[in-house]
Enzyme design. Structure first.
Site, short mmCIF file in Angstrom:
data_model
loop_
_atom_site.label_atom_id
_atom_site.label_comp_id
_atom_site.label_asym_id
_atom_site.label_seq_id
_atom_site.Cartn_x
_atom_site.Cartn_y
_atom_site.Cartn_z
N ASN A 9 7.07 38.85 50.82
CA ASN A 9 7.83 38.75 49.56
C ASN A 9 9.03 37.85 49.86
O ASN A 9 9.96 38.27 50.53
CB ASN A 9 8.28 40.16 49.13
CG ASN A 9 9.22 40.12 47.94
OD1 ASN A 9 9.42 39.07 47.32
ND2 ASN A 9 9.80 41.26 47.61
N LYS A 11 11.21 36.72 47.93
CA LYS A 11 12.39 37.00 47.07
C LYS A 11 12.97 35.68 46.55
O LYS A 11 12.22 34.73 46.32
CB LYS A 11 13.41 37.85 47.83
CG LYS A 11 12.77 39.12 48.42
CD LYS A 11 13.73 40.13 48.90
CE LYS A 11 12.98 41.33 49.46
NZ LYS A 11 13.86 42.38 49.94
N HIS A 95 9.70 46.42 42.08
CA HIS A 95 10.45 46.28 43.33
C HIS A 95 11.83 46.92 43.16
O HIS A 95 12.42 46.88 42.08
CB HIS A 95 10.60 44.80 43.71
CG HIS A 95 11.12 44.64 45.10
ND1 HIS A 95 12.46 44.75 45.40
CD2 HIS A 95 10.47 44.46 46.28
CE1 HIS A 95 12.60 44.63 46.72
NE2 HIS A 95 11.42 44.45 47.26
N GLU A 97 14.66 46.03 43.97
CA GLU A 97 15.73 45.14 43.49
C GLU A 97 15.65 44.97 41.99
O GLU A 97 16.67 44.76 41.32
CB GLU A 97 15.64 43.79 44.23
CG GLU A 97 16.15 43.96 45.67
CD GLU A 97 15.39 43.17 46.72
OE1 GLU A 97 14.73 42.18 46.37
OE2 GLU A 97 15.46 43.57 47.90
N GLU A 167 8.83 51.52 49.85
CA GLU A 167 9.97 50.77 50.38
C GLU A 167 11.24 51.60 50.19
O GLU A 167 11.86 51.56 49.12
CB GLU A 167 10.11 49.44 49.64
CG GLU A 167 8.91 48.53 49.76
CD GLU A 167 9.27 47.06 49.57
OE1 GLU A 167 8.95 46.28 50.46
OE2 GLU A 167 9.88 46.70 48.55
N GLY A 173 16.25 45.03 53.93
CA GLY A 173 17.23 43.99 54.27
C GLY A 173 18.40 44.51 55.08
O GLY A 173 19.42 43.84 55.21
N SER A 213 12.58 46.10 56.37
CA SER A 213 12.90 45.63 57.72
C SER A 213 11.70 45.67 58.67
O SER A 213 11.85 46.00 59.85
CB SER A 213 14.08 46.42 58.29
OG SER A 213 15.23 46.25 57.47
P1 13P Z 1 13.01 43.20 54.21
O1 13P Z 1 11.74 43.06 55.02
O2 13P Z 1 13.84 41.95 54.21
O3 13P Z 1 13.77 44.43 54.56
O4 13P Z 1 12.55 43.37 52.67
C1 13P Z 1 11.60 44.32 52.35
C2 13P Z 1 11.18 44.14 50.94
O5 13P Z 1 11.93 44.43 50.03
C3 13P Z 1 9.85 43.59 50.68
O6 13P Z 1 9.52 43.68 49.34
#
Ligand code: 13P
Length: 255
Positions: A9, A11, A95, A97, A167, A173, A213
């Site tokens: 992903n 982002k 997601h 976010e 997640e 992150g 992560s």
């Molecule tokens: P990270 O791997 O950067 O922690 O992000 C995970 C994520 O949100 C994947 O959708």
């Protein structure tokens, strides 16, 4: 048998040149890999050049979001049909976010998920608790609500094709990964929720990815757990090398 699915992903990262370069690199590290499914979700505006760069590779293209309406006056939105038209096979819905930064509700996410299925796109339904929810002992309640509301109105046959991504928001992150035990506990719980909503056969068919992560150093331990069927990778998918290492760890899990 569930096929491990490792999906990047990206982002809101890359520019056009970087996206194409990353797509070429991702295609290269996935070359010849059959035991594991590999996917990449670039930003909307780079879907087309990335699709072209991935042509002939075995990397599935996915989108990071979509809208539930097919067409019309929905300024700024993108439909499932448009995503299929540029070569997407998957769309991430819900997601964290989007839930917590943009403010999407379970109801909206459910409408998106159903529209994805109706159009023939594979939804990747993200679920997961905030740190304060985990600390308050609410992880199971939150995850159960995300799964149950997200799949409302979805038949067992269609649910079997949905990918769920667990997640935990506190692990995204932050460099703070859930331990394999913590993750497996929740994955097992999610499979139980699916069995309750549908039946054991459906629950056993649904792939549940872990995200938060994931990196080459922790990928094997996580994915070798019985209910962890792959990874949704943010930061570590932005470099073909590290993403490739995660793919190799997934292949190693397959034995
Ligand atoms: P990270 O791997 O950067 O922690 O992000 C995970 C994520 O949100 C994947 O959708």
């Amino acid at each position: 048998m569930r096929k491990i699915f490792v999906c990047g992903n990206w982002k809101m990262n890359t520019d056009r040149a970087a996206a194409v370069e990353l797509a070429v690199g991702t295609g290269a590290v996935a070359e010849g890999i059959e035991k594991v499914e590999v996917g990449a979700c670039p930003p909307f505006v780079y879907l087309l050049p990335v699709a072209e760069a991935l042509a002939g590779s075995n990397v599935a293209l996915g989108a990071q979001n979509m809208y539930f309406e097919a067409k019309g006056a929905f300024t700024g939105e993108i439909s499932a049909g448009m995503l299929l038209d540029v070569g997407c096979r998957y769309a991430i819905v819900g997601h964290s976010e989007r839930r917590h930064v943009i403010g999407e509700s379970d109801e909206l996410i459910n409408r998106k998920l159903r529209a994805a299925i109706a159009a023939g796109l594979g939804p990747i339904l993200c679920v997961g608790e905030l740190l304060k929810e985990r600390e308050a002992g609410e992880t199971e309640a939150v995850v159960s609500r995300h799964v149950t509301e997200g799949l409302k109105g979805v038949s067992a046959e269609d649910a079997a094709c949905v990918v769920v991504a667990y997640e935990p928001v506190w692990a995204i992150g932050t460099g703070k990964t859930a331990t394999p035990d913590q993750a497996e506990d929740v994955h097992k719980f999610i499979r139980g929720v699916l069995a309750g909503l549908y039946d054991d056969k459906t629950a056993a068919a649904v792939r549940i990815q872990y995200g938060g992560s994931v990196k080459p150093e922790n990928a094997y331990e996580l994915m070798s757990r019985p209910d962890i069927d792959g990874a949704l990778v943010g930061g570590a998918s932005l470099k073909a090398d590290s993403f490739g290492e995660i793919i190799r760890e997934a292949v190693r899990v397959c034995g």
